[in-house]
Design an enzyme around this catalytic site. Sequence first.
Site, PDB file in Angstrom:
ATOM      1  N   THR A 120      -5.103  12.969 -35.653  1.00  0.00           N
ATOM      2  CA  THR A 120      -4.298  14.251 -37.057  1.00  0.00           C
ATOM      3  C   THR A 120      -3.219  14.560 -36.051  1.00  0.00           C
ATOM      4  O   THR A 120      -2.739  13.823 -34.774  1.00  0.00           O
ATOM      5  CB  THR A 120      -5.592  15.412 -35.366  1.00  0.00           C
ATOM      6  OG1 THR A 120      -4.835  16.060 -35.323  1.00  0.00           O
ATOM      7  CG2 THR A 120      -5.308  14.953 -34.019  1.00  0.00           C
ATOM      8  N   TYR A 144      -8.610  19.082 -27.828  1.00  0.00           N
ATOM      9  CA  TYR A 144      -8.786  18.873 -29.534  1.00  0.00           C
ATOM     10  C   TYR A 144      -8.033  17.215 -29.001  1.00  0.00           C
ATOM     11  O   TYR A 144      -8.348  16.068 -29.596  1.00  0.00           O
ATOM     12  CB  TYR A 144      -8.999  19.427 -29.967  1.00  0.00           C
ATOM     13  CG  TYR A 144      -8.431  18.682 -31.504  1.00  0.00           C
ATOM     14  CD1 TYR A 144      -9.966  18.042 -32.171  1.00  0.00           C
ATOM     15  CD2 TYR A 144      -7.600  18.540 -32.435  1.00  0.00           C
ATOM     16  CE1 TYR A 144      -9.834  17.460 -33.816  1.00  0.00           C
ATOM     17  CE2 TYR A 144      -7.413  18.046 -33.679  1.00  0.00           C
ATOM     18  CZ  TYR A 144      -8.730  17.766 -34.578  1.00  0.00           C
ATOM     19  OH  TYR A 144      -8.000  17.355 -36.099  1.00  0.00           O
TER      20      TYR A 144
END
Length: 333
Positions: A120, A144
Amino acid sequence: MSQSRAILVTGGAGYIGAHCCKALSEAGYIPVCFDNLSTGHRGFVKWGPLVVGDVSDTQRVADAIATHEVAAVMHFAAFSQVGESVGDPQKYYVNNLGGTLSLLKAMLERGCTKLVFSSTGAVYGDAGRDPIAEGAAGAPVNPYGTSKWMIEQVLKDYRSAYRLNSFCLRYFNACGADPSGTIGEFRDPETHLIPRAMMALQGHVGDFAIFGDDFDTPDGTAIRDYIHVVDLAAAHLLALNALLEGSPGGSFNLGTGSGYSVRQVLTVVERETGLKMPLVTKARRAGDPPILVADPSAARGNLGFVPICSDIATIVKSAWAWHQSAHPKEQRV
Ligand code: UDP
Protein backbone atom coordinates in the site's frame (compact mmCIF):
# COMPACT_ATOMS: atom_id res chain seq x y z
CA MET A 1 8.71 -29.94 -16.65
CA SER A 2 5.54 -28.02 -17.36
CA GLN A 3 4.56 -25.56 -14.67
CA SER A 4 1.21 -25.75 -12.89
CA ARG A 5 -1.20 -22.92 -13.79
CA ALA A 6 -2.80 -22.84 -10.33
CA ILE A 7 -2.31 -19.62 -8.37
CA LEU A 8 -3.46 -19.38 -4.74
CA VAL A 9 -5.22 -16.06 -4.22
CA THR A 10 -5.68 -15.26 -0.53
CA GLY A 11 -8.48 -12.75 -0.08
CA GLY A 12 -9.68 -13.65 -3.56
CA ALA A 13 -13.30 -12.96 -2.59
CA GLY A 14 -12.51 -9.32 -1.84
CA TYR A 15 -12.54 -6.27 -4.10
CA ILE A 16 -9.02 -6.31 -5.56
CA GLY A 17 -8.54 -10.07 -5.13
CA ALA A 18 -11.65 -10.87 -7.19
CA HIS A 19 -10.53 -8.60 -10.03
CA CYS A 20 -7.16 -10.37 -10.00
CA CYS A 21 -8.86 -13.79 -10.09
CA LYS A 22 -10.72 -12.69 -13.22
CA ALA A 23 -7.51 -11.42 -14.83
CA LEU A 24 -5.71 -14.66 -13.91
CA SER A 25 -8.45 -16.75 -15.46
CA GLU A 26 -8.43 -14.67 -18.64
CA ALA A 27 -4.67 -15.20 -18.86
CA GLY A 28 -5.06 -18.99 -18.65
CA TYR A 29 -4.26 -19.46 -14.96
CA ILE A 30 -6.49 -21.21 -12.42
CA PRO A 31 -7.16 -18.88 -9.49
CA VAL A 32 -7.66 -20.90 -6.31
CA CYS A 33 -9.44 -18.50 -3.97
CA PHE A 34 -8.48 -18.89 -0.30
CA ASP A 35 -10.72 -16.67 1.83
CA ASN A 36 -12.31 -16.78 5.27
CA LEU A 37 -15.26 -14.74 3.90
CA SER A 38 -15.06 -12.34 6.86
CA THR A 39 -15.20 -9.35 4.51
CA GLY A 40 -15.13 -11.07 1.11
CA HIS A 41 -18.18 -12.13 -0.90
CA ARG A 42 -18.87 -15.72 -1.90
CA GLY A 43 -20.57 -14.41 -5.03
CA PHE A 44 -17.28 -12.82 -6.18
CA VAL A 45 -15.67 -16.27 -6.56
CA LYS A 46 -16.43 -17.12 -10.18
CA TRP A 47 -13.20 -18.11 -11.86
CA GLY A 48 -11.90 -21.08 -9.89
CA PRO A 49 -12.33 -23.14 -6.73
CA LEU A 50 -12.96 -21.60 -3.31
CA VAL A 51 -11.17 -22.85 -0.22
CA VAL A 52 -12.82 -21.33 2.85
CA GLY A 53 -10.07 -20.86 5.40
CA ASP A 54 -7.97 -18.39 7.30
CA VAL A 55 -4.36 -17.71 6.39
CA SER A 56 -3.46 -18.06 10.07
CA ASP A 57 -4.31 -21.76 9.67
CA THR A 58 -0.91 -22.83 8.33
CA GLN A 59 -1.94 -26.43 7.78
CA ARG A 60 -5.01 -25.48 5.75
CA VAL A 61 -2.93 -23.20 3.53
CA ALA A 62 -0.25 -25.88 3.12
CA ASP A 63 -2.92 -28.44 2.18
CA ALA A 64 -4.44 -26.06 -0.39
CA ILE A 65 -1.01 -25.46 -1.94
CA ALA A 66 -0.39 -29.22 -2.18
CA THR A 67 -3.89 -30.22 -3.34
CA HIS A 68 -4.02 -27.67 -6.13
CA GLU A 69 -0.31 -27.88 -7.04
CA VAL A 70 -0.01 -24.15 -6.60
CA ALA A 71 2.79 -22.49 -8.57
CA ALA A 72 2.64 -19.08 -6.86
CA VAL A 73 0.59 -17.05 -4.41
CA MET A 74 -1.10 -13.67 -4.63
CA HIS A 75 -1.73 -12.42 -1.09
CA PHE A 76 -4.57 -9.96 -0.47
CA ALA A 77 -6.09 -11.33 2.75
CA ALA A 78 -5.78 -8.48 5.25
CA PHE A 79 -7.71 -5.87 7.17
CA SER A 80 -7.40 -2.49 5.49
CA GLN A 81 -9.23 0.23 7.41
CA VAL A 82 -6.79 2.89 8.49
CA GLY A 83 -9.03 4.43 11.17
CA GLU A 84 -9.85 1.05 12.70
CA SER A 85 -6.17 0.15 12.80
CA VAL A 86 -5.42 3.20 14.97
CA GLY A 87 -8.06 2.16 17.53
CA ASP A 88 -7.28 -1.56 17.44
CA PRO A 89 -3.67 -2.12 16.32
CA GLN A 90 -3.58 -5.65 17.72
CA LYS A 91 -6.22 -6.71 15.20
CA TYR A 92 -3.98 -5.47 12.39
CA TYR A 93 -0.67 -6.86 13.60
CA VAL A 94 -2.14 -10.27 14.48
CA ASN A 95 -4.15 -10.64 11.30
CA ASN A 96 -1.98 -8.90 8.70
CA LEU A 97 1.51 -9.65 9.98
CA GLY A 98 0.69 -12.88 11.84
CA GLY A 99 -1.44 -14.17 8.98
CA THR A 100 1.32 -13.48 6.48
CA LEU A 101 3.94 -15.27 8.62
CA SER A 102 1.64 -18.29 8.69
CA LEU A 103 1.15 -18.14 4.92
CA LEU A 104 4.91 -17.91 4.35
CA LYS A 105 5.48 -20.91 6.63
CA ALA A 106 3.00 -22.94 4.61
CA MET A 107 4.63 -21.84 1.35
CA LEU A 108 8.11 -22.80 2.54
CA GLU A 109 6.85 -26.16 3.82
CA ARG A 110 5.44 -26.89 0.37
CA GLY A 111 8.35 -25.48 -1.61
CA CYS A 112 6.24 -22.69 -3.09
CA THR A 113 8.57 -19.71 -3.42
CA LYS A 114 6.80 -17.06 -5.49
CA LEU A 115 4.56 -14.39 -4.00
CA VAL A 116 2.83 -11.22 -5.18
CA PHE A 117 2.00 -9.20 -2.09
CA SER A 118 -0.68 -6.55 -1.80
CA SER A 119 1.09 -3.61 -0.19
CA THR A 120 0.00 0.00 0.00
CA GLY A 121 0.94 3.64 -0.44
CA ALA A 122 0.34 3.84 3.33
CA VAL A 123 3.92 2.57 3.81
CA TYR A 124 5.02 6.15 2.98
CA GLY A 125 3.06 8.01 5.62
CA ASP A 126 2.95 11.75 5.00
CA ALA A 127 5.67 11.85 2.37
CA GLY A 128 5.43 15.43 1.14
CA ARG A 129 4.01 17.04 -1.94
CA ASP A 130 6.11 15.59 -4.73
CA PRO A 131 5.33 12.30 -6.50
CA ILE A 132 6.54 9.60 -4.12
CA ALA A 133 9.25 7.19 -5.24
CA GLU A 134 9.83 3.79 -3.68
CA GLY A 135 12.90 4.87 -1.68
CA ALA A 136 10.73 7.13 0.49
CA ALA A 137 9.03 4.18 2.23
CA GLY A 138 9.45 3.32 5.87
CA ALA A 139 7.52 6.08 7.64
CA PRO A 140 3.93 4.80 7.91
CA VAL A 141 1.72 6.84 10.22
CA ASN A 142 -0.86 4.22 11.23
CA PRO A 143 -0.82 0.53 12.26
CA TYR A 144 -2.34 -0.57 8.93
CA GLY A 145 0.56 0.97 6.99
CA THR A 146 3.05 -0.29 9.58
CA SER A 147 1.72 -3.85 9.32
CA LYS A 148 2.24 -3.79 5.55
CA TRP A 149 5.68 -2.19 5.90
CA MET A 150 6.72 -4.85 8.43
CA ILE A 151 5.62 -7.56 6.00
CA GLU A 152 7.74 -5.95 3.28
CA GLN A 153 10.76 -6.22 5.60
CA VAL A 154 9.97 -9.85 6.34
CA LEU A 155 9.71 -10.58 2.62
CA LYS A 156 13.08 -8.96 1.99
CA ASP A 157 14.70 -11.26 4.56
CA TYR A 158 12.87 -14.35 3.24
CA ARG A 159 14.07 -13.49 -0.26
CA SER A 160 17.71 -13.52 0.75
CA ALA A 161 17.53 -16.37 3.27
CA TYR A 162 15.07 -18.78 1.63
CA ARG A 163 14.95 -17.56 -1.98
CA LEU A 164 11.25 -16.90 -1.54
CA ASN A 165 10.86 -14.28 -4.26
CA SER A 166 8.19 -11.62 -4.00
CA PHE A 167 6.83 -8.45 -5.47
CA CYS A 168 5.35 -5.92 -3.05
CA LEU A 169 2.89 -3.79 -4.99
CA ARG A 170 2.12 -0.51 -3.27
CA TYR A 171 -1.30 0.66 -4.40
CA PHE A 172 -2.32 4.24 -4.24
CA ASN A 173 -6.14 4.79 -4.44
CA ALA A 174 -7.69 1.65 -5.91
CA CYS A 175 -11.10 2.32 -7.44
CA GLY A 176 -13.46 1.54 -10.31
CA ALA A 177 -15.03 -1.78 -11.22
CA ASP A 178 -14.78 -4.46 -13.87
CA PRO A 179 -16.66 -3.46 -17.05
CA SER A 180 -18.73 -6.66 -16.81
CA GLY A 181 -20.56 -5.09 -13.84
CA THR A 182 -20.36 -8.40 -11.97
CA ILE A 183 -17.74 -7.44 -9.39
CA GLY A 184 -16.93 -4.11 -7.78
CA GLU A 185 -16.24 -2.21 -4.61
CA PHE A 186 -18.53 -3.17 -1.75
CA ARG A 187 -17.56 -2.92 1.91
CA ASP A 188 -19.46 -2.49 5.12
CA PRO A 189 -18.79 0.09 6.38
CA GLU A 190 -17.64 1.90 3.25
CA THR A 191 -15.13 4.69 3.88
CA HIS A 192 -13.71 5.45 0.42
CA LEU A 193 -14.51 8.55 -1.57
CA ILE A 194 -15.83 7.19 -4.87
CA PRO A 195 -18.08 4.40 -3.54
CA ARG A 196 -19.38 6.72 -0.81
CA ALA A 197 -20.20 9.36 -3.42
CA MET A 198 -22.10 6.76 -5.48
CA MET A 199 -23.92 5.50 -2.39
CA ALA A 200 -24.85 9.08 -1.48
CA LEU A 201 -26.38 9.57 -4.93
CA GLN A 202 -28.37 6.37 -4.44
CA GLY A 203 -29.59 7.46 -1.00
CA HIS A 204 -27.62 4.78 0.88
CA VAL A 205 -25.33 7.25 2.64
CA GLY A 206 -27.01 10.15 4.38
CA ASP A 207 -23.97 11.96 5.75
CA PHE A 208 -21.70 12.31 2.74
CA ALA A 209 -19.22 15.16 3.15
CA ILE A 210 -15.97 16.49 1.79
CA PHE A 211 -13.44 15.97 4.56
CA GLY A 212 -11.62 19.29 4.67
CA ASP A 213 -11.47 22.21 2.25
CA ASP A 214 -8.65 24.03 3.99
CA PHE A 215 -5.70 22.00 2.68
CA ASP A 216 -2.85 23.80 0.96
CA THR A 217 -3.98 22.65 -2.49
CA PRO A 218 -5.42 24.66 -5.41
CA ASP A 219 -9.08 24.10 -4.41
CA GLY A 220 -8.45 23.36 -0.72
CA THR A 221 -9.40 19.66 -0.90
CA ALA A 222 -7.02 16.71 -0.66
CA ILE A 223 -5.32 15.28 -3.73
CA ARG A 224 -4.94 11.55 -4.42
CA ASP A 225 -3.68 9.27 -7.20
CA TYR A 226 -6.65 7.12 -8.34
CA ILE A 227 -5.88 3.86 -10.12
CA HIS A 228 -8.46 1.58 -11.74
CA VAL A 229 -8.71 -1.87 -10.18
CA VAL A 230 -8.52 -3.45 -13.66
CA ASP A 231 -5.13 -1.77 -14.14
CA LEU A 232 -4.07 -3.03 -10.72
CA ALA A 233 -5.03 -6.56 -11.74
CA ALA A 234 -2.97 -6.22 -14.92
CA ALA A 235 0.04 -5.17 -12.84
CA HIS A 236 -0.34 -8.27 -10.67
CA LEU A 237 -0.26 -10.41 -13.79
CA LEU A 238 2.95 -8.72 -14.93
CA ALA A 239 4.53 -9.32 -11.52
CA LEU A 240 3.41 -12.95 -11.46
CA ASN A 241 4.79 -13.62 -14.91
CA ALA A 242 8.10 -11.99 -13.96
CA LEU A 243 8.36 -14.22 -10.87
CA LEU A 244 7.58 -17.34 -12.88
CA GLU A 245 10.34 -16.33 -15.31
CA GLY A 246 12.82 -16.13 -12.42
CA SER A 247 12.71 -12.52 -11.25
CA PRO A 248 13.64 -12.03 -7.58
CA GLY A 249 10.90 -9.37 -7.30
CA GLY A 250 10.99 -6.02 -5.52
CA SER A 251 8.72 -3.21 -4.29
CA PHE A 252 6.87 -0.97 -6.72
CA ASN A 253 4.28 1.77 -6.67
CA LEU A 254 1.05 1.28 -8.56
CA GLY A 255 -0.37 4.66 -9.40
CA THR A 256 -0.73 6.93 -12.39
CA GLY A 257 1.46 9.84 -11.33
CA SER A 258 -1.50 12.24 -11.68
CA GLY A 259 -3.40 13.66 -8.73
CA TYR A 260 -7.07 14.67 -8.47
CA SER A 261 -8.61 16.68 -5.66
CA VAL A 262 -11.77 15.54 -3.90
CA ARG A 263 -13.65 18.37 -5.60
CA GLN A 264 -12.31 17.39 -9.01
CA VAL A 265 -13.43 13.79 -8.46
CA LEU A 266 -16.90 14.93 -7.39
CA THR A 267 -17.19 17.18 -10.44
CA VAL A 268 -16.54 14.15 -12.62
CA VAL A 269 -19.05 12.13 -10.59
CA GLU A 270 -21.71 14.78 -11.26
CA ARG A 271 -20.84 14.92 -14.95
CA GLU A 272 -20.81 11.15 -15.50
CA THR A 273 -23.98 10.45 -13.50
CA GLY A 274 -25.92 13.57 -14.45
CA LEU A 275 -26.81 13.95 -10.76
CA LYS A 276 -26.04 16.63 -8.19
CA MET A 277 -23.80 15.67 -5.27
CA PRO A 278 -24.66 16.96 -1.78
CA LEU A 279 -21.51 19.08 -1.37
CA VAL A 280 -21.32 19.52 2.39
CA THR A 281 -17.89 20.15 3.88
CA LYS A 282 -16.73 18.80 7.23
CA ALA A 283 -13.46 19.00 9.15
CA ARG A 284 -10.46 17.07 7.89
CA ARG A 285 -10.37 13.37 8.69
CA ALA A 286 -7.60 12.57 11.20
CA GLY A 287 -4.39 11.53 9.48
CA ASP A 288 -5.33 12.60 5.94
CA PRO A 289 -2.29 14.17 4.24
CA PRO A 290 -2.96 16.95 1.67
CA ILE A 291 -1.35 15.22 -1.31
CA LEU A 292 -0.45 11.61 -2.12
CA VAL A 293 0.67 10.95 -5.68
CA ALA A 294 2.86 8.07 -6.86
CA ASP A 295 5.97 8.26 -8.93
CA PRO A 296 5.02 5.31 -11.16
CA SER A 297 8.24 5.19 -13.20
CA ALA A 298 9.83 2.16 -11.48
CA ALA A 299 6.83 -0.11 -12.18
CA ARG A 300 6.85 1.05 -15.77
CA GLY A 301 10.60 0.46 -16.16
CA ASN A 302 10.79 -2.85 -14.31
CA LEU A 303 7.42 -4.48 -14.96
CA GLY A 304 6.33 -2.68 -18.12
CA PHE A 305 3.24 -1.48 -16.25
CA VAL A 306 1.25 1.25 -17.98
CA PRO A 307 -2.26 2.04 -16.67
CA ILE A 308 -4.76 2.06 -19.52
CA CYS A 309 -8.14 2.63 -17.90
CA SER A 310 -7.26 4.90 -14.98
CA ASP A 311 -8.47 8.20 -16.36
CA ILE A 312 -10.89 9.55 -13.81
CA ALA A 313 -13.94 9.53 -16.12
CA THR A 314 -13.47 5.82 -16.94
CA ILE A 315 -13.05 5.04 -13.25
CA VAL A 316 -16.21 6.89 -12.27
CA LYS A 317 -18.25 5.46 -15.15
CA SER A 318 -17.31 1.89 -14.26
CA ALA A 319 -17.97 2.45 -10.54
CA TRP A 320 -21.38 3.96 -11.29
CA ALA A 321 -22.30 1.04 -13.56
CA TRP A 322 -21.43 -1.36 -10.74
CA HIS A 323 -23.37 0.57 -8.11
CA GLN A 324 -26.41 0.79 -10.35
CA SER A 325 -26.45 -2.84 -11.37
CA ALA A 326 -29.14 -4.93 -9.76
CA HIS A 327 -27.16 -7.73 -8.20
CA PRO A 328 -28.83 -10.54 -6.37
CA LYS A 329 -28.29 -9.92 -2.68
CA GLU A 330 -26.47 -13.22 -2.15
CA GLN A 331 -23.75 -12.10 -4.52
CA ARG A 332 -22.74 -9.41 -2.06
CA VAL A 333 -22.85 -11.41 1.16
N1 UDP B 1 -13.03 11.69 1.40
C1 UDP B 1 -14.06 12.59 1.52
N2 UDP B 1 -15.31 12.13 1.81
C2 UDP B 1 -15.58 10.80 1.98
C3 UDP B 1 -14.53 9.87 1.83
C4 UDP B 1 -13.27 10.34 1.54
O1 UDP B 1 -13.85 13.80 1.37
O2 UDP B 1 -16.75 10.45 2.24
C5 UDP B 1 -11.68 12.16 1.07
C6 UDP B 1 -10.62 11.72 2.06
O3 UDP B 1 -10.56 12.59 3.16
C7 UDP B 1 -9.36 11.75 1.17
C8 UDP B 1 -9.90 11.36 -0.21
O4 UDP B 1 -11.32 11.61 -0.16
O5 UDP B 1 -8.85 13.07 1.10
C9 UDP B 1 -9.67 9.90 -0.55
O6 UDP B 1 -10.12 9.14 0.56
P1 UDP B 1 -10.29 7.55 0.50
O7 UDP B 1 -10.86 7.13 1.83
O8 UDP B 1 -11.07 7.18 -0.72
O9 UDP B 1 -8.83 7.00 0.30
P2 UDP B 1 -7.48 7.25 1.15
O10 UDP B 1 -6.70 8.27 0.37
O11 UDP B 1 -7.86 7.72 2.52
O12 UDP B 1 -6.82 5.93 1.15
